[in-house]
Scaffold this motif. Structure first.
Motif, PDB file in Angstrom:
ATOM      1  N   TYR A  53       2.930   0.276   1.121  1.00 40.99           N
ATOM      2  CA  TYR A  53       4.362   0.571   1.178  1.00 40.99           C
ATOM      3  C   TYR A  53       4.596   2.068   1.342  1.00 40.99           C
ATOM      4  N   GLN A  54       3.811   2.885   0.648  1.00 39.98           N
ATOM      5  CA  GLN A  54       3.943   4.332   0.782  1.00 39.98           C
ATOM      6  C   GLN A  54       3.616   4.782   2.205  1.00 39.98           C
ATOM      7  N   THR A  55       2.619   4.140   2.800  1.00 39.19           N
ATOM      8  CA  THR A  55       2.299   4.450   4.194  1.00 39.19           C
ATOM      9  C   THR A  55       3.478   4.123   5.090  1.00 39.19           C
TER      10      THR A  55
ATOM     11  N   ASP B  48       0.228   1.208  -1.983  1.00 39.55           N
ATOM     12  CA  ASP B  48      -0.285   2.180  -1.010  1.00 39.55           C
ATOM     13  C   ASP B  48       0.218   1.851   0.395  1.00 39.55           C
TER      14      ASP B  48
ATOM     15  N   SER C 137      13.341   4.875   4.443  1.00 43.11           N
ATOM     16  CA  SER C 137      13.250   3.999   3.267  1.00 43.11           C
ATOM     17  C   SER C 137      14.368   2.977   3.185  1.00 43.11           C
TER      18      SER C 137
END
Length: 299
Positions: free
Chosen positions: A18-20, A16, A123
């Motif tokens: 990392y997604q943020t 989570d 990314s």
């Protein structure tokens, strides 16, 4: 006080986070900095709540004594640095009690674990983008220079140059702080590693700015001889020497070569942008940009 969820999966919580990070990078890329800041401050508040038991982070991070708040703090510092909010950078560095270390010098090293935000491409992790030093150190030094605390900034910049002599950000800060007086330091860095071309590139720039274009060209071409392709560098830095040499050649009256060199740099920048589209899955658009970049090499 609510009890920690014994069934919580640390890997899921790390995912989570990392997604943020990815979402924040996207928001920064499109200029929605306020939304990026809100995401990071929310993430920081959550991390502070769970700091007592270090939940949600891999065991290796806990073993190294990192606070769960460290990553969102580093990200906020990077965001404020990008936005030119240097005072806020210093507030976080000097007043936050959630870094998880006793001495902030521990955080200003390229060897420090964790992601190192610089928001240069979506990314694209710091690790794959060339010989760069700590972005936290960069933000700290820039903030100190802005605050007039040049002696403290110098210590950080010197450390950056010693630990990552291929990092253009360190040279930018050195010249921002010292101007033409940076020349001896550039010579010292090159004397230490004569396979590292970056100090020569920045020396050529300083010589050009001082009007010493004949000597500047010699130094720039010396840098090219060491690494003609500039292959180790990442987005925005690759082929920097050709941009410097283009300005030198223009100043010496050779507009034709100057324009050719600028075309080379434009092609590289366009291909770097194509890399971003390709990484985002926009393959056809990325391929078109790669094709367009080749046109800049046409005679």
């Amino acid at each position: 006080m609510p009890k920690p969820d014994a069934n919580a999966n640390p890997g899921d919580e790390y995912a989570d986070a990392y997604q943020t990070r990815i979402l924040v990078e996207v928001l920064v890329q499109v200029g929605r900095l306020a939304e990026a800041e809100k995401l990071l401050t929310d993430q920081l508040a959550k991390a502070i709540k769970q700091a007592s038991n270090q939940r949600g982070y891999p065991d290796i991070a806990m073993a190294m004594g990192q606070s769960p708040a460290m990553e969102p703090l580093k990200s906020l510092v990077a965001l404020y640095h990008r936005a030119g909010r240097h005072d806020d950078v210093l507030v976080l560095l000097e007043q936050s009690s959630h870094w998880g270390v006793k001495d902030l010098a521990q955080l200003l090293s390229p060897g420090m674990s964790g992601m190192d935000f610089d928001f240069e491409n979506v990314s694209g992790g710091h690790y794959s983008k060339g010989p760069k030093g700590s972005r936290l150190a960069q933000a700290a030094a820039a903030a100190l220079i802005h605050a007039g605390r040049k002696a403290e900034a110098r210590a950080i910049v010197d450390s950056m140059l010693d630990q990552a002599g291929g990092d253009d950000r360190a040279y930018e800060l050195l010249i921002q702080r010292a101007g033409q007086e940076a020349m001896p330091r550039l010579d010292a860095v090159f004397a230490r590693d004569q396979f590292e071309e970056r100090p020569l590139i920045w020396k050529a720039l300083l010589l050009h700015q001082a009007g010493q274009d004949e000597e500047a060209e010699k130094v720039a071409r010396q840098a090219i001889a060491i690494d003609p392709s500039d292959g180790e560098q990442g987005k925005g830095d690759r082929m920097r020497v050709y941009a410097v040499l283009a300005d030198i050649r223009a100043a010496r009256g050779d507009q034709k070569e100057a324009e050719f060199l600028r075309g080379v740099v434009r092609a590289i920048r366009l291909s770097e942008r194509a890399d971003d589209f390709h990484a985002a899955g926009l393959l056809s658009r990325g391929v078109k940009m790669y094709q367009d970049s080749l046109k800049h090499f046409a005679d």
